[in-house]
Write an enzyme that holds these catalytic residues in place. Structure first.
Site, PDB file in Angstrom:
ATOM      1  N   LYS A 247      64.602 -35.775 135.866  1.00 22.16           N
ATOM      2  CA  LYS A 247      65.675 -36.643 135.378  1.00 22.16           C
ATOM      3  C   LYS A 247      66.459 -37.251 136.536  1.00 22.16           C
ATOM      4  O   LYS A 247      66.799 -38.448 136.521  1.00 22.16           O
ATOM      5  CB  LYS A 247      66.608 -35.863 134.446  1.00 22.16           C
TER       6      LYS A 247
ATOM      7  N   ALA B 208      70.204 -32.882 134.723  1.00 21.24           N
ATOM      8  CA  ALA B 208      70.352 -31.510 134.235  1.00 21.24           C
ATOM      9  C   ALA B 208      69.520 -31.314 132.984  1.00 21.24           C
ATOM     10  O   ALA B 208      69.252 -32.261 132.246  1.00 21.24           O
ATOM     11  CB  ALA B 208      71.828 -31.211 133.943  1.00 21.24           C
ATOM     12  N   ASP B 209      69.142 -30.074 132.758  1.00 20.37           N
ATOM     13  CA  ASP B 209      68.433 -29.737 131.534  1.00 20.37           C
ATOM     14  C   ASP B 209      68.772 -28.300 131.155  1.00 20.37           C
ATOM     15  O   ASP B 209      69.024 -27.461 132.025  1.00 20.37           O
ATOM     16  CB  ASP B 209      66.921 -29.892 131.684  1.00 20.37           C
ATOM     17  N   THR B 210      68.769 -28.032 129.852  1.00 21.64           N
ATOM     18  CA  THR B 210      69.085 -26.708 129.319  1.00 21.64           C
ATOM     19  C   THR B 210      67.993 -26.291 128.348  1.00 21.64           C
ATOM     20  O   THR B 210      67.584 -27.076 127.495  1.00 21.64           O
ATOM     21  CB  THR B 210      70.449 -26.729 128.592  1.00 21.64           C
TER      22      THR B 210
END
Length: 195
Positions: free
Chosen positions: A54, A71-73
């Site tokens: 990203k 960011a990623d979760t």
């Protein structure tokens, strides 16, 4: 407090709100990154790669060479990555798996520009109460779980399922404040920016 302007490569309103809490000046970049786990890819490697992908997509799209935050979760239970639910049955499967036990929420944050990248990973342990089928169905009908990893949002109605957490609440929401601030400080040093 940061005088350096950054780009946020995310359309998530939750990440936008959290970044605003850090008093960081930022603009939003909409990027399209395929979120597909590779065969045999460990959960931690997967979420790190997504945040990096990203951020790099943001660097490619950015009009100027300023830092891009990606960011990623993900939610992980028994080594299984629980993505966003496809429908009620999928949501029910996930929430039954999370019911009355502990799971992990992993959030990776990356800052990137045209020359370098820095990534950090924050893992938070979350415990759920026992959930009834009626609670799960009513929760789905609220509309909240449809776009959430693991089929719940701790900052909304899903917060009532959580009995305790060990780690960063903000990372579970989508952007760990302490770690993001520290990463940006480190990234500014790499760029030779004044702190």
């Amino acid at each position: 407090m940061s005088a350096l302007h950054v780009y946020l490569a995310s359309a998530s309103p939750r990440r936008k709100e959290l970044l605003e809490q850090l008093s960081v000046s930022f603009s939003i970049l909409r990027v399209d990154v395929e979120e597909q786990r590779q065969p045999h890819e460990e959960a931690a490697d997967y979420v790190r790669r997504l945040s990096l992908d990203k951020a790099k997509a943001g660097v490619d799209a950015a009009p100027t060479d300023l830092p891009v935050l990606g960011a990623d979760t993900i939610v992980v239970c028994d080594g299984t990555v629980l993505e966003k639910p496809q429908n009620l049955d999928d949501s029910r499967r996930m929430l039954r798996q999370l019911s009355d036990r502990q799971h992990q929420v992993m959030t990776a944050v990356t800052f990137a520009d045209r020359n370098q990248t820095l990534t950090t990973l924050v893992t938070t342990h979350v415990w759920f109460k026992a959930l009834s089928d009626e609670e799960i169905t009513a929760y789905w009908q609220s509309g909240e779980p449809a776009d959430k990893a693991g089929s719940y949002g701790i900052q909304g109605l899903g917060g009532r399922f959580v009995t305790r957490i060990d780690g960063s609440y903000h990372a579970v929401v989508g952007l760990p404040l302490f770690e993001t601030d520290a990463l940006l400080t480190e990234f500014k040093k790499l760029r030779g920016e004044k702190l």
